[in-house]
Design a protein around this motif. Structure first.
Motif, PDB file in Angstrom:
ATOM      1  N   GLU A  77       0.825  -1.208   0.000  1.00 44.90           N
ATOM      2  CA  GLU A  77       0.000   0.000   0.000  1.00 44.90           C
ATOM      3  C   GLU A  77       0.861   1.261   0.000  1.00 44.90           C
ATOM      4  N   GLY A 100       1.037   4.069  -2.957  1.00 47.54           N
ATOM      5  CA  GLY A 100       0.859   5.497  -2.728  1.00 47.54           C
ATOM      6  C   GLY A 100       2.016   6.321  -3.259  1.00 47.54           C
ATOM      7  N   ALA A 146     -11.184  12.747  -4.021  1.00 45.21           N
ATOM      8  CA  ALA A 146      -9.880  12.539  -3.378  1.00 45.21           C
ATOM      9  C   ALA A 146     -10.020  12.385  -1.867  1.00 45.21           C
ATOM     10  N   GLY A 147     -10.909  13.177  -1.265  1.00 45.07           N
ATOM     11  CA  GLY A 147     -11.105  13.070   0.181  1.00 45.07           C
ATOM     12  C   GLY A 147     -11.653  11.711   0.592  1.00 45.07           C
ATOM     13  N   ILE A 162     -11.369   8.912  -1.098  1.00 40.52           N
ATOM     14  CA  ILE A 162     -10.342   7.896  -1.348  1.00 40.52           C
ATOM     15  C   ILE A 162      -9.311   7.889  -0.225  1.00 40.52           C
ATOM     16  N   ALA A 163      -8.901   9.087   0.214  1.00 42.37           N
ATOM     17  CA  ALA A 163      -7.938   9.166   1.313  1.00 42.37           C
ATOM     18  C   ALA A 163      -8.528   8.611   2.606  1.00 42.37           C
ATOM     19  N   THR A 164      -9.808   8.880   2.843  1.00 46.85           N
ATOM     20  CA  THR A 164     -10.462   8.345   4.042  1.00 46.85           C
ATOM     21  C   THR A 164     -10.531   6.824   4.005  1.00 46.85           C
ATOM     22  N   ALA A 186      -8.480   4.824   2.366  1.00 45.32           N
ATOM     23  CA  ALA A 186      -7.127   4.293   2.556  1.00 45.32           C
ATOM     24  C   ALA A 186      -6.720   4.350   4.028  1.00 45.32           C
ATOM     25  N   ALA A 187      -7.068   5.455   4.703  1.00 42.39           N
ATOM     26  CA  ALA A 187      -6.739   5.569   6.124  1.00 42.39           C
ATOM     27  C   ALA A 187      -7.499   4.531   6.950  1.00 42.39           C
TER      28      ALA A 187
END
Length: 293
Positions: free
Chosen positions: A139, A143, A265-266, A268-270, A272-273
């Motif tokens: 992962e 990134g 994007a937000g 997707i980032a959430t 991934a987190a």
């Protein structure tokens, strides 16, 4: 013989053997290292709770992995049963293969975590931790590639979308994906609706009713009389010229898809987190159980 038996310490029991075959001492005050070993301390209530929680945690993801695996296998079998399915995309490039591999990997790792927590097996717990570490490394690598090679990835995505247009009729999964993208983003083709000329079935020189046409998902009004899907609304659109804008969406999906991804994007980032957090929680519980073994 009776006197010899009487000389044996009463604090040892020959029935309690471990992997080394040595007896355990029942009375800590009478421990003799030469004859018996001390009884290992019982795990605390907190340790038992962590152990059972780790089992349930991995059981949940085991069920999810099996569900994804079953979905992928069902998709492959359903596609193979379609008429002409043998002429479709090869198995190595089938999108449903991603579901099979992803579900299989998640199931194996989660199963090792379940059994490792349930049986307090150091081997299974170490395998589980190693797999989580490998997934985390992949992962992070993904990134970094996304940040450092954005232009190359953008070109690769463009080539992939063009391949989807070329193989639109050959793979039901790609056909469904392309239709959903065009219908949701109200676009047609990659750069414009004329990209469908590269498809051998929609090319104006091709035989058949689909020649010089586009898929129905490109149409501005894909429903006939407001309720019935009109699969022929895109027929002959490539020969209409400027008038095609009154029938189909003429803008391409490349720019629209890029704008949609930037807007997500937000999310997707959430996601991934959240995935990293799930892996960290599972690893911490496995480390706790491993420390109590």
């Amino acid at each position: 013989q009776v006197s010899r038996l009487a000389e044996l310490p009463s604090s040892c029991s020959d029935d309690d053997d471990d992997d080394d075959g040595g007896p355990l001492c029942r009375d800590p005050a009478q421990e003799d290292p030469g004859l018996c070993r001390p009884v290992p301390p019982k795990p605390s209530t907190f340790s038992r709770c962590v152990r059972y929680l780790a089992f349930l945690w991995n059981l949940l993801f085991l069920l999810l992995g099996l569900l994804v695996l079953a979905l992928g296998v069902w998709g492959l079998l359903a596609k193979a049963s379609l008429p002409g399915g043998e002429r479709g995309a090869p198995l190595s490039s089938d999108p449903m293969l991603l579901f099979v591999l992803g579900g299989l990997g998640a199931s194996v790792v989660s199963l090792s975590g379940c059994l490792g927590a349930l049986r307090a097996s150091p081997c299974l717990l170490r395998f589980f931790l190693g797999a989580l570490l490998a997934f985390g490394g992949l992962e992070v690598l993904g990134g970094l590639l996304l940040l450092l090679a954005r232009r190359r990835l953008r070109d690769g995505l463009r080539d992939l979308l063009l391949l989807c247009l070329l193989r639109y009729q050959e793979d039901p999964d790609l056909q469904f994906l392309v239709d959903e993208v065009q219908r949701s983003l109200q676009c047609c083709g990659l750069s414009s609706y004329r990209d469908w000329e590269s498809n051998p079935y929609f090319n104006c020189s091709a035989p058949g009713v689909q020649a010089c046409g586009v898929p129905a998902s490109c149409c501005q009004d894909p429903l006939q009389s407001g309720s019935v899907p009109n699969a022929q609304c895109g027929f002959g659109v490539l020969g209409l010229g400027a008038a095609a804008g009154t029938v189909v969406h003429v803008e391409g999906c490349g720019a629209a898809l890029g704008a949609w991804l930037r807007g997500q994007a937000g999310a997707i980032a959430t996601g991934a987190a959240a995935l990293v957090l799930v892996e960290v929680v599972g690893a911490l519980m496995a480390l706790r159980v491993l420390g109590d073994v």
